[in-house]
Motif scaffolding. Sequence first.
Motif, short mmCIF file in Angstrom:
data_model
loop_
_atom_site.label_atom_id
_atom_site.label_comp_id
_atom_site.label_asym_id
_atom_site.label_seq_id
_atom_site.Cartn_x
_atom_site.Cartn_y
_atom_site.Cartn_z
N SER A 90 0.72 -0.98 -0.29
CA SER A 90 -0.04 -0.01 -0.06
C SER A 90 1.20 1.06 -0.16
N GLY A 91 2.70 1.12 0.54
CA GLY A 91 3.08 2.68 0.70
C GLY A 91 3.53 2.33 -0.69
N ALA A 92 3.94 1.75 -1.53
CA ALA A 92 4.04 1.82 -3.14
C ALA A 92 2.91 2.25 -4.01
N LYS A 93 1.80 1.78 -3.99
CA LYS A 93 0.84 2.49 -4.84
C LYS A 93 0.53 3.77 -4.13
N LYS A 94 0.70 3.93 -3.09
CA LYS A 94 0.52 5.62 -2.76
C LYS A 94 1.57 6.43 -3.32
N LEU B 72 8.26 4.05 -14.64
CA LEU B 72 7.59 4.72 -13.31
C LEU B 72 7.63 6.40 -12.36
N LYS B 73 6.44 6.70 -12.57
CA LYS B 73 7.14 8.21 -12.07
C LYS B 73 7.16 8.72 -10.56
N ARG B 74 7.62 9.71 -10.08
CA ARG B 74 7.56 9.44 -8.28
C ARG B 74 7.72 11.59 -8.44
N LYS B 75 7.52 11.79 -7.17
CA LYS B 75 7.84 12.81 -6.61
C LYS B 75 8.92 12.78 -5.95
N HIS B 76 9.02 14.02 -6.55
CA HIS B 76 11.26 14.58 -5.69
C HIS B 76 10.32 14.38 -3.98
N HIS C 20 14.97 5.39 -11.06
CA HIS C 20 15.63 5.14 -11.49
C HIS C 20 15.60 3.39 -12.16
N LYS C 21 16.59 3.43 -12.55
CA LYS C 21 16.30 2.09 -13.71
C LYS C 21 16.40 1.11 -12.65
N SER C 22 17.45 1.08 -11.74
CA SER C 22 18.80 0.44 -10.85
C SER C 22 16.90 0.09 -10.02
N ASP C 23 16.11 1.14 -10.21
CA ASP C 23 14.83 0.93 -8.66
C ASP C 23 13.20 0.25 -9.12
N GLU C 24 13.60 -0.10 -10.36
CA GLU C 24 12.54 -0.40 -11.07
C GLU C 24 12.38 -1.76 -10.59
N LYS C 25 12.97 -2.00 -11.01
CA LYS C 25 12.04 -3.89 -10.88
C LYS C 25 12.08 -3.97 -9.32
N SER C 26 12.92 -3.32 -8.53
CA SER C 26 12.10 -3.59 -7.25
C SER C 26 10.44 -2.99 -6.72
N ILE C 27 10.44 -1.93 -7.52
CA ILE C 27 8.95 -1.66 -7.03
C ILE C 27 7.78 -2.20 -8.13
N LEU D 297 4.62 -3.55 -6.48
CA LEU D 297 3.08 -2.88 -7.35
C LEU D 297 2.74 -4.28 -8.22
N ASN D 298 3.24 -5.47 -8.46
CA ASN D 298 3.06 -6.44 -9.00
C ASN D 298 2.21 -6.52 -10.33
N ILE D 299 2.96 -5.70 -10.80
CA ILE D 299 3.48 -5.20 -12.67
C ILE D 299 4.25 -5.87 -13.26
#
Length: 64
Positions: free
Chosen positions: A8-12, A22-26, A51-58, A62-64
């Motif tokens: 739930s933290g990631a989906k917010k 993936l988009k994120r806020k600063h 960042h590309k190195s974080d995309e896999k874990s996120i 998110l179960n994408i």
Amino acid sequence: MPKVKTKSGAKKRFKLTGSGKLKRKHAFKSHILTKKETKQKRNLTHMTLVHKSDEKSIKEQLNI
């Protein structure tokens, strides 16, 4: 087999773009803003990409 729950933290915090990125806020824009320059606060307003190195874990969270 039970359904896999989304963190739930990631989906917010993250949104998927049309091209699958993936988009994120600063960070550093929530409090103690008096000591930060106006230019810094303005630049932190805009969304950016994860960042590309974080995309896999996120995406796993998110179960994408």
